[in-house]
Each structure stands twice: as structure tokens, then as C-alpha cells.
Design an enzyme around this catalytic site. Structure first.
Site, PDB file in Angstrom:
ATOM      1  CB  ALA A  38      65.735  38.745  40.897  1.00 13.84           C
ATOM      2  CG  HIS A  40      61.205  42.061  44.523  1.00  5.25           C
ATOM      3  ND1 HIS A  40      61.687  41.445  45.651  1.00  5.25           N
ATOM      4  CD2 HIS A  40      59.872  41.783  44.488  1.00  5.25           C
ATOM      5  CE1 HIS A  40      60.704  40.827  46.283  1.00  5.25           C
ATOM      6  NE2 HIS A  40      59.590  41.024  45.590  1.00  5.25           N
ATOM      7  CB  SER A  41      59.707  39.018  41.950  1.00  8.52           C
ATOM      8  OG  SER A  41      58.859  37.939  41.659  1.00  8.52           O
ATOM      9  CG  LEU A  42      59.887  39.123  35.536  1.00  9.69           C
ATOM     10  CD1 LEU A  42      60.254  37.752  34.987  1.00  9.69           C
ATOM     11  CD2 LEU A  42      58.659  39.680  34.816  1.00  9.69           C
ATOM     12  CB  SER A  47      65.133  40.831  46.866  1.00  7.35           C
ATOM     13  OG  SER A  47      64.393  41.765  46.091  1.00  7.35           O
TER      14      SER A  47
END
Length: 253
Positions: free
Chosen positions: A96, A92-94, A120
Site C-alpha cells: 500500500a 497490501h501493507s508495504l 489495505s
């Protein structure tokens, strides 16, 4: 040799496919602890970067290449220890961005490829480097960082208002955002791994269009799922996110 147990603090649960889960900037393995045993047929493996929780005495990474080099070693060792079965990577975020670079690193060292990449809260890699318009996080004061966290969301107000507690969580956050600031996407051929992405309708950091751009980074199939909400919708609506992940991993469960 990197010790996989440092990176994977929780005992592996039963499941035909392992899913390595990478947290957002400043996040930790505990963000995914409740996911263990919650995805049928999947052994959820939360990843613990250094500088937080049980690894709080270790120095966090500031460059993606160093992070994924050691992480790839740990993941491949864990996959081998499990008997070499199928595995997937989610971030998720970083996390990802890290997951994507991890898949590339595994390919570069000749390791077995994951069966799926799941992301995501993050646009395609070419859209994610740096923090345009912001002072480098290493130059920010603690109040400035608190205000940045407030704008980004996901950090409880009681923590932002407590200078002593905030000071304890800042080192990994600063290091993770330095990783992001230092990140520069290097163009490469599309992955031969299918990609499933989860976007949020009101995410100011990763629009639905930016997340949809992941499609260009795989030649093996792409699925986009959308949630209502902001940047942390995928974690706040974990039941739905896990449903999407379970669907993506259905052939291997």
C-alpha cells in the site's frame, strides 16, 4: 528501459480496467494469482518485485525511491502497450505504501494517472515509516527474524521451523523491511485520485483509525471498508476484498 515482463509475470486477462496488485513485505506476485479472472471487468496484474520467485537472482530494493522509479516505468509501459486504457493500483501493507508512492511518481514524470488507488493493511503514509522499538532487520539473527515473522503473522509455522527453507525467503523479506525502515513520508498535496481503503478490526500494525487517515490524502473521494480479523484479513478474506475493489472500479469496468 525497465522490462515490464519482469515485473508482470502473468499474462493479462480480459478486462476494461487493469489493476496492478502490489504484495506485502516478503510477498510475491503469486499472492494475487488466484485473483486473475476473479474480478469481473478487471484485468488483475500481480506485480513481481525482484528477489523472489522468477526474479530470485535479482537484488531486491532497499529504498522506496528506487523501487517506485523502476516500477512506474514498467507500469506506464504496460499501460501504453494495452492501448492506454484506465488502470488502478492496489497494495497490501508495504504494498500500500508502495502503491501510494507509485501514484506520486507517475504524476511527477507526467504519466497518465490511475483511476483509483486501493490500499489495505496499512495506515496513512505519515504513520507507516520505520519499525519503532525494533532492532534494524539487517542486524537481526535468523532466529530473531523468525520470531518477528511469528509475531507479525502470515508465515506458516512449518516454514518458520525449517532453517534451510527460511533462509531462502529471508533476502526479500529483509530488503522489504529495509525499505520500510528507510521510508520517510514527504508531505504533499492530496492526490487527485480517489482512494478506497480496507481495514481490519484486530490488525496490530494498522488500526482502523490509522487506515481511515488515508482520507486526508485524496481530494477525489474516499471509502473505508472494514473486515473482521488481523493484519492479513484482506488476503485471507479475498472474496470480500475483491468485492470492495470491484465496487470501487465499477465506473470503469
Amino acid at each position: 528501459m525497465t522490462d515490464p515482463e519482469r515485473w508482470l509475470p502473468y499474462q493479462a486477462s480480459a478486462g476494461a480496467v487493469r489493476l496492478y496488485c502490489l504484495p506485502h513485505a516478503g510477498g510475491s506476485a503469486s499472492a494475487f494469482r488466484s485473483w486473475i479472472g476473479a474480478v469481473p471487468g478487471v484485468s488483475v496484474r500481480p506485480v513481481q518485485p525482484p528477489g523472489r520467485e522468477g526474479r530470485h537472482r535479482e537484488t531486491p530494493y532497499e529504498h522506496m525511491r528506487d523501487l517506485v522509479a523502476d516500477l512506474a516505468e514498467a507500469v506506464l509501459a504496460d499501460v501504453a502497450e494495452s492501448g492506454g486504457g484506465p488502470y488502478a493500483v492496489y497494495g497490501h501493507s508495504l504494498g500500500a505504501m508502495t502503491a501510494y508512492e507509485l501514484v506520486r511518481r507517475v504524476a511527477a514524470v507526467g504519466g497518465p494517472a490511475p483511476v483509483h488507488l486501493l490500499v489495505s493493511g496499512c495506515g496513512a503514509p505519515e504513520l507507516c515509516g520505520g519499525l519503532e522499538g525494533l532492532v534494524p532487520i539487517r542486524q537481526m539473527t535468523q532466529p530473531q527474524i523468525a520470531e518477528l515473522l511469528r509475531r507479525l503473522g502470515g508465515t506458516p509455522e512449518w516454514l518458520l521451523d525449517n532453517e534451510a527453507l527460511l533462509g531462502l525467503v529471508l533476502p526479500p523479506f529483509k530488503a522489504d523491511f529495509t525499505v520500510k525502515e528507510n521510508y520517510r513520508y514527504v508531505p504533499a498535496a492530496p492526490l487527485t485520485v480517489p482512494v478506497t481503503a480496507v481495514a481490519a478490526t484486530d490488525d496490530p500494525r494498522a488500526s482502523v483509525a490509522d487506515v481511515a487517515a488515508w482520507e486526508a490524502h485524496t481530494s477525489a473521494g474516499f471509502v473505508l471498508n472494514t473486515l473482521m480479523g488481523g493484519h492479513f484479513a484482506a488476503l485471507e478474506q479475498a472474496d470480500l476484498t475483491r468485492k470492495y475493489l470491484a465496487s470501487a472500479l465499477a465506473p470503469w469496468r
